[in-house]
Enzyme design. Structure first.
Site, PDB file in Angstrom:
ATOM      1  N   CYS A 100       0.843  -1.190   0.000  1.00  0.00           N
ATOM      2  CA  CYS A 100       0.000   0.000   0.000  1.00  0.00           C
ATOM      3  C   CYS A 100       0.883   1.246   0.000  1.00  0.00           C
ATOM      4  CB  CYS A 100      -0.861  -0.022   1.260  1.00  0.00           C
ATOM      5  SG  CYS A 100      -2.034   1.331   1.359  1.00  0.00           S
ATOM      6  N   HIS A 142      -8.689  -4.319  -2.350  1.00  0.00           N
ATOM      7  CA  HIS A 142      -7.835  -3.480  -1.488  1.00  0.00           C
ATOM      8  C   HIS A 142      -8.324  -2.025  -1.515  1.00  0.00           C
ATOM      9  CE1 HIS A 142      -3.586  -2.203  -0.122  1.00  0.00           C
ATOM     10  NE2 HIS A 142      -4.183  -1.057  -0.428  1.00  0.00           N
ATOM     11  N   GLU A 143      -8.637  -1.512  -2.723  1.00  0.00           N
ATOM     12  CA  GLU A 143      -9.044  -0.102  -2.845  1.00  0.00           C
ATOM     13  C   GLU A 143     -10.440   0.131  -2.260  1.00  0.00           C
ATOM     14  OE1 GLU A 143      -6.801   2.008  -3.379  1.00  0.00           O
ATOM     15  OE2 GLU A 143      -5.390   0.465  -4.001  1.00  0.00           O
ATOM     16  N   HIS A 146     -10.258   0.604   1.379  1.00  0.00           N
ATOM     17  CA  HIS A 146      -9.850   1.948   1.817  1.00  0.00           C
ATOM     18  C   HIS A 146     -11.066   2.843   2.055  1.00  0.00           C
ATOM     19  CE1 HIS A 146      -5.525   2.334   1.879  1.00  0.00           C
ATOM     20  NE2 HIS A 146      -5.391   1.740   0.709  1.00  0.00           N
TER      21      HIS A 146
HETATM   22 ZN    ZN Z   1      -3.715   0.911  -0.031  1.00  0.00          ZN
END
Ligand code: ZN
Length: 184
Positions: A100, A142-143, A146
Site C-alpha cells: 500500500c 484493497h481499494e 480503503h
Molecule cells: Zn492501499
C-alpha cells in the site's frame, strides 16, 4: 497536474480509518478529484491503486491499474476510476501479495477474493457492472477496503505474513518478516 501528498499510516492513521461518503453524481469536484488521484498514482510507478482517503478526501472514489501481476514486470494498464463501488459477489479467496502506498516498504500476504463482481459508476458517471479476476480482484478489493477505512494490515492472518523487502549482499531483494525486525 496536481500531484497530492499521500497520507501515511505512521503519520495519520485517523484519516485512513475514516469511512468515505457516497459521491452519487460525478460533478466537477469529483472529476477534479479523479484527475488529482490519477496524477498522484501515475507519479508512483510502484503503485497499482489509490483511493481518495489516501489523499485526505473522504469520497467513495478509487483508482485501479489492472493487468498488474505479482510475478512479472509488465506495465499495468492506465488507471480507471471506480466511483461508489459496491461488491455484488466475491469468491475464490486466496493468499496473495499485498502492499500500500500509505505503508512504504511494508508488504504482506493477505487473503482476498480472486473473483469479484462490482457495480458502481465510471469516471463519466455511467453505471458499470463488471467482474475482476485474479490479481485485479485483489487490487480492486484493497481499494474498496480503503473507502471503508479498512487497511491491508487488517487482512493478514498472522504477523508472520507481514514483511519488508531488503537487498541482501548480492543485491537480491529478500523478505524480512516484521516479526524478526521487531525482535532485533
Ligand atoms: Zn492501499
Amino acid at each position: 497536474m496536481a500531484i497530492r501528498d499521500i497520507v501515511l499510516y505512521k503519520n495519520n492513521e485517523k484519516v485512513l480509518r475514516k469511512k468515505s461518503e457516497p459521491v452519487r453524481v460525478v460533478n466537477r469536484r469529483v472529476k477534479k478529484l479523479i484527475r488529482d488521484l490519477k496524477d498522484t498514482l501515475l507519479d508512483r510507478p510502484d503503485g497499482v491503486g489509490l483511493a481518495a482517503p489516501q489523499i485526505g478526501v473522504h469520497s467513495r472514489v478509487a483508482l485501479v491499474r489492472l493487468g498488474a501481476h505479482s510475478d512479472d514486470d509488465r506495465e499495468p494498464d492506465p488507471p480507471i476510476a471506480l466511483i461508489d463501488p459496491e461488491i455484488v459477489e466475491a469468491g475464490d479467496d486466496k493468499k496473495d501479495f499485498d502492499g500500500c502506498l500509505s505503508f512504504p516498504g511494508l508488504f504482506a500476504e493477505t487473503v482476498r477474493p480472486h473473483r469479484l463482481r462490482v457495480k458502481g459508476l465510471d469516471e463519466w458517471g455511467k453505471p458499470f457492472d463488471r467482474v475482476f479476476e485474479g490479481f485485479d480482484a485483489v487490487v480492486v478489493h484493497h481499494e474498496i477496503d480503503h473507502l471503508e477505512g479498512i487497511l491491508f494490515i487488517d487482512r493478514i492472518k498472522s504477523i508472520e505474513d507481514l514483511y519488508q523487502l531488503r537487498e541482501d549482499e548480492e543485491g537480491r531483494l529478500v523478505r524480512v518478516p516484521v516479526s524478526a525486525v521487531g525482535a532485533r
